[in-house]
Design a protein around this motif. Structure first.
Motif, PDB file in Angstrom:
ATOM      1  N   ARG A  78       0.841  -1.195   0.000  1.00 15.79           N
ATOM      2  CA  ARG A  78       0.000   0.000   0.000  1.00 15.79           C
ATOM      3  C   ARG A  78       0.878   1.248   0.000  1.00 15.79           C
ATOM      4  NH1 ARG A  78      -5.266  -1.146  -1.374  1.00 15.79           N
ATOM      5  NH2 ARG A  78      -5.887  -3.116  -0.405  1.00 15.79           N
ATOM      6  N   ASN A  79       0.409   2.277  -0.660  1.00 17.96           N
ATOM      7  CA  ASN A  79       1.172   3.511  -0.804  1.00 17.96           C
ATOM      8  C   ASN A  79       1.202   4.296   0.513  1.00 17.96           C
ATOM      9  OD1 ASN A  79       2.353   5.901  -1.583  1.00 17.96           O
ATOM     10  ND2 ASN A  79       0.820   6.422  -3.124  1.00 17.96           N
ATOM     11  N   PRO A  80       2.376   4.436   1.146  1.00 21.06           N
ATOM     12  CA  PRO A  80       2.451   5.181   2.408  1.00 21.06           C
ATOM     13  C   PRO A  80       2.602   6.690   2.217  1.00 21.06           C
ATOM     14  CG  PRO A  80       4.589   4.264   1.896  1.00 21.06           C
ATOM     15  CD  PRO A  80       3.659   3.816   0.792  1.00 21.06           C
ATOM     16  N   MET A  81       2.725   7.141   0.953  1.00 20.36           N
ATOM     17  CA  MET A  81       2.936   8.571   0.679  1.00 20.36           C
ATOM     18  C   MET A  81       1.914   9.078  -0.333  1.00 20.36           C
ATOM     19  SD  MET A  81       7.111   8.820   0.488  1.00 20.36           S
ATOM     20  CE  MET A  81       7.072  10.605   0.729  1.00 20.36           C
ATOM     21  N   LYS A  82       0.680   8.679  -0.162  1.00 16.47           N
ATOM     22  CA  LYS A  82      -0.355   9.028  -1.130  1.00 16.47           C
ATOM     23  C   LYS A  82      -0.598  10.536  -1.141  1.00 16.47           C
ATOM     24  CE  LYS A  82      -4.399   6.655  -2.906  1.00 16.47           C
ATOM     25  NZ  LYS A  82      -5.413   5.610  -2.647  1.00 16.47           N
TER      26      LYS A  82
ATOM     27  N   PRO B 206      19.724   6.045  24.558  1.00 14.58           N
ATOM     28  CA  PRO B 206      18.974   4.921  25.135  1.00 14.58           C
ATOM     29  C   PRO B 206      17.515   5.278  25.406  1.00 14.58           C
ATOM     30  CG  PRO B 206      21.088   5.207  26.240  1.00 14.58           C
ATOM     31  CD  PRO B 206      20.899   6.405  25.362  1.00 14.58           C
ATOM     32  N   GLY B 207      16.623   4.413  24.922  1.00 16.42           N
ATOM     33  CA  GLY B 207      15.207   4.557  25.226  1.00 16.42           C
ATOM     34  C   GLY B 207      14.497   5.705  24.550  1.00 16.42           C
ATOM     35  N   GLN B 208      15.114   6.339  23.555  1.00 18.00           N
ATOM     36  CA  GLN B 208      14.486   7.522  22.952  1.00 18.00           C
ATOM     37  C   GLN B 208      13.663   7.224  21.698  1.00 18.00           C
ATOM     38  OE1 GLN B 208      16.793  11.139  22.676  1.00 18.00           O
ATOM     39  NE2 GLN B 208      18.024  10.620  24.473  1.00 18.00           N
ATOM     40  N   MET B 209      13.719   5.989  21.193  1.00 20.77           N
ATOM     41  CA  MET B 209      12.909   5.646  20.014  1.00 20.77           C
ATOM     42  C   MET B 209      11.513   5.227  20.476  1.00 20.77           C
ATOM     43  SD  MET B 209      14.754   5.812  17.068  1.00 20.77           S
ATOM     44  CE  MET B 209      14.645   4.435  15.945  1.00 20.77           C
ATOM     45  N   THR B 210      10.844   6.137  21.152  1.00 21.32           N
ATOM     46  CA  THR B 210       9.555   5.814  21.774  1.00 21.32           C
ATOM     47  C   THR B 210       8.394   5.846  20.792  1.00 21.32           C
ATOM     48  OG1 THR B 210       9.305   8.146  22.378  1.00 21.32           O
ATOM     49  CG2 THR B 210      10.314   6.680  24.014  1.00 21.32           C
ATOM     50  N   ASN B 211       8.619   6.373  19.605  1.00 23.97           N
ATOM     51  CA  ASN B 211       7.546   6.495  18.618  1.00 23.97           C
ATOM     52  C   ASN B 211       7.951   5.792  17.324  1.00 23.97           C
ATOM     53  OD1 ASN B 211       4.944   7.479  18.056  1.00 23.97           O
ATOM     54  ND2 ASN B 211       5.759   9.226  16.923  1.00 23.97           N
ATOM     55  N   PHE B 212       8.628   4.652  17.476  1.00 19.99           N
ATOM     56  CA  PHE B 212       9.217   3.963  16.328  1.00 19.99           C
ATOM     57  C   PHE B 212       8.191   3.671  15.240  1.00 19.99           C
ATOM     58  CE2 PHE B 212      10.566   0.227  13.953  1.00 19.99           C
ATOM     59  CZ  PHE B 212      11.860   0.576  13.591  1.00 19.99           C
ATOM     60  N   ALA B 213       6.975   3.324  15.615  1.00 21.26           N
ATOM     61  CA  ALA B 213       5.955   2.915  14.646  1.00 21.26           C
ATOM     62  C   ALA B 213       5.347   4.082  13.877  1.00 21.26           C
ATOM     63  CB  ALA B 213       4.852   2.132  15.352  1.00 21.26           C
ATOM     64  N   ALA B 214       5.852   5.297  14.085  1.00 23.10           N
ATOM     65  CA  ALA B 214       5.301   6.457  13.377  1.00 23.10           C
ATOM     66  C   ALA B 214       5.520   6.372  11.873  1.00 23.10           C
ATOM     67  CB  ALA B 214       5.927   7.742  13.914  1.00 23.10           C
ATOM     68  N   LEU B 215       6.568   5.669  11.454  1.00 26.54           N
ATOM     69  CA  LEU B 215       6.884   5.524  10.034  1.00 26.54           C
ATOM     70  C   LEU B 215       7.091   4.050   9.711  1.00 26.54           C
ATOM     71  CD1 LEU B 215       9.578   8.350   9.653  1.00 26.54           C
ATOM     72  CD2 LEU B 215       7.177   8.478   8.959  1.00 26.54           C
ATOM     73  N   PRO B 216       6.684   3.611   8.527  1.00 23.95           N
ATOM     74  CA  PRO B 216       6.948   2.214   8.159  1.00 23.95           C
ATOM     75  C   PRO B 216       8.432   1.995   7.895  1.00 23.95           C
ATOM     76  CG  PRO B 216       5.996   3.397   6.304  1.00 23.95           C
ATOM     77  CD  PRO B 216       5.931   4.330   7.485  1.00 23.95           C
ATOM     78  N   THR B 217       8.866   0.765   8.050  1.00 20.59           N
ATOM     79  CA  THR B 217      10.237   0.415   7.668  1.00 20.59           C
ATOM     80  C   THR B 217      10.273  -0.153   6.252  1.00 20.59           C
ATOM     81  OG1 THR B 217       9.999  -1.758   8.719  1.00 20.59           O
ATOM     82  CG2 THR B 217      10.984   0.003  10.032  1.00 20.59           C
ATOM     83  N   TRP B 218       9.110  -0.511   5.727  1.00 21.64           N
ATOM     84  CA  TRP B 218       8.966  -0.797   4.301  1.00 21.64           C
ATOM     85  C   TRP B 218       8.475   0.502   3.671  1.00 21.64           C
ATOM     86  CZ3 TRP B 218      10.281  -5.112   1.571  1.00 21.64           C
ATOM     87  CH2 TRP B 218      10.584  -6.270   2.304  1.00 21.64           C
ATOM     88  N   LYS B 219       9.354   1.186   2.945  1.00 20.81           N
ATOM     89  CA  LYS B 219       9.068   2.548   2.511  1.00 20.81           C
ATOM     90  C   LYS B 219       8.876   2.649   1.000  1.00 20.81           C
ATOM     91  CE  LYS B 219      10.778   5.959   4.718  1.00 20.81           C
ATOM     92  NZ  LYS B 219      11.667   7.027   5.237  1.00 20.81           N
ATOM     93  N   PHE B 220       8.154   3.686   0.612  1.00 20.78           N
ATOM     94  CA  PHE B 220       7.946   4.024  -0.799  1.00 20.78           C
ATOM     95  C   PHE B 220       9.288   3.997  -1.520  1.00 20.78           C
ATOM     96  CE2 PHE B 220       7.663   6.935  -4.344  1.00 20.78           C
ATOM     97  CZ  PHE B 220       6.369   6.794  -4.836  1.00 20.78           C
TER      98      PHE B 220
ATOM     99  N   GLN C 168       6.179  -4.550  13.267  1.00 23.05           N
ATOM    100  CA  GLN C 168       4.886  -5.025  12.786  1.00 23.05           C
ATOM    101  C   GLN C 168       3.851  -3.910  12.866  1.00 23.05           C
ATOM    102  OE1 GLN C 168       3.590  -8.921  14.154  1.00 23.05           O
ATOM    103  NE2 GLN C 168       5.687  -9.501  14.676  1.00 23.05           N
ATOM    104  N   GLU C 169       3.880  -3.169  13.956  1.00 24.89           N
ATOM    105  CA  GLU C 169       2.961  -2.047  14.123  1.00 24.89           C
ATOM    106  C   GLU C 169       3.261  -0.950  13.105  1.00 24.89           C
ATOM    107  OE1 GLU C 169      -0.033   0.419  15.743  1.00 24.89           O
ATOM    108  OE2 GLU C 169       0.360  -1.731  15.958  1.00 24.89           O
ATOM    109  N   ALA C 170       4.538  -0.691  12.855  1.00 25.06           N
ATOM    110  CA  ALA C 170       4.935   0.378  11.936  1.00 25.06           C
ATOM    111  C   ALA C 170       4.466   0.118  10.509  1.00 25.06           C
ATOM    112  CB  ALA C 170       6.450   0.545  11.961  1.00 25.06           C
ATOM    113  N   ASN C 171       4.347  -1.151  10.138  1.00 28.90           N
ATOM    114  CA  ASN C 171       4.036  -1.495   8.748  1.00 28.90           C
ATOM    115  C   ASN C 171       2.608  -1.975   8.529  1.00 28.90           C
ATOM    116  OD1 ASN C 171       6.771  -1.230   7.381  1.00 28.90           O
ATOM    117  ND2 ASN C 171       7.299  -2.588   9.074  1.00 28.90           N
TER     118      ASN C 171
END
Length: 312
Positions: free
Chosen positions: A214-218, A244-258, A299-302
């Motif tokens: 699915r297009n993440p940058m529509k 340390p511990g600062q990637m608290t919002n990791f799922a904000a962007l997919p790791t499978w990217k456009f 899994q959540e990010a994507n």
């Protein structure tokens, strides 16, 4: 003796070349805003923390380039050295400059160095990077761009290719699929990059793969429902040594990217027989099954880019 006069382009370049030097300071090649955008999103920070700022300045800014590192010498991050003595090159060398930095994915794909993968049709016709990526794009990717795909001057296939209705496949899929869905070949995907204070690098080998998702940058510019996706090497613990511990919002962007792989061919496995090579073929789609071995954060990010129903 000034080591790199082009480090202050407003003084050394602008007097002869207008505002090009000053514009370059706002380009993604100079400010690396794409990296900052990713870090801010995945940490949820409004401004980079002192720890991430130190990491950015230590590890990321080495990819920063000046005017001279394209038009006179090879980029400092690749070892430097003159291209042709003190001669100024109006058009940077594709091999000594462009793919010296953008080589492990774009350069290898474009030249067809991966076993079993053909070189891009444009490379086979003798086209250099600047045939599509013009000076206006490279010098100033718009000061508000937060990634390369937001650059106002970004090239489009339609700049050269008229997508009419005489081709029934184009007529059916136009604005539903990006061009690369049908015309790209397998491309490099990277996983689990570790950015350490002493050692950095990938913790597992890169892989050649091809995944439609699915297009993440529509947007109006990219209205497609389906695009090809490339896995980028960031992981939930990539920057743990620095912050340390600062990637608290990791799922904000997919790791499978456009993605826009540079290995275009008119005829590919996807175009051979649409009813079996693409439709009804889960192997080339990013599905929930592909995420099962990934950390929960990934899994959540994507979740919004996976395809849950394969087109029939």
């Amino acid at each position: 003796m000034v080591n790199d006069p082009a480090a202050t382009p407003q003084k050394t370049c602008d007097p002869c070349h207008g505002s090009i030097g000053s514009q370059h300071l706002q380009s993604l090649h100079a400010n690396l805003q794409g990296y900052k955008t990713m870090l801010l999103a995945r940490t949820g920070q409004a401004e980079l923390s002192p720890e991430l700022t130190e990491m950015f300045q230590t590890k990321c800014t080495g990819c920063h380039t000046t005017c001279g590192q394209c038009h006179i010498s090879r980029p400092k991050s690749t070892g430097g050295g003159f291209n042709a003595g003190h001669m100024f090159l109006k058009r940077p060398s594709m091999t000594l400059n462009c793919t010296a930095c953008h080589g492990s994915r774009i350069g290898e794909e474009y030249r067809g160095t991966h076993p079993g993968i053909e070189a891009d049709v444009h490379y086979n016709k003798g086209m250099q990077c600047v045939a599509c990526h013009t000076a206006s794009e490279v010098h100033n990717a718009s000061p508000t761009a937060k990634s390369r795909y937001e650059a106002e001057q970004l090239p489009r296939c339609e700049d050269c290719h008229t997508i009419g209705t005489e081709n029934s496949y184009h007529a059916i899929h136009r604005d539903k699929l990006s061009c690369q869905v049908c015309h790209s070949q397998p491309y490099k995907n990277c996983y689990n990059c570790h950015v350490g204070k002493t050692e950095s690098g990938l913790r597992q080998p890169s892989e050649l793969d091809f995944k439609i998702g699915r297009n993440p940058m529509k947007s109006a510019r990219r209205p497609y429902d389906f695009v090809v996706l490339r896995h980028v090497p960031v992981a939930p613990d990539s920057y743990e040594e620095w912050a340390p511990g600062q990637m608290t919002n990791f799922a904000a962007l997919p790791t499978w990217k456009f993605a826009t792989p540079h290995n275009i061919q008119k005829n590919t496995p996807q175009t051979k027989d649409c009813t079996s090579s693409c439709h009804n073929n889960p192997a080339i789609f990013l599905t929930p099954k592909d995420l099962e071995k990934l950390p929960a954060e990934e899994q959540e990010a994507n979740k919004n880019v996976v395809v849950t129903k394969i087109p029939d």
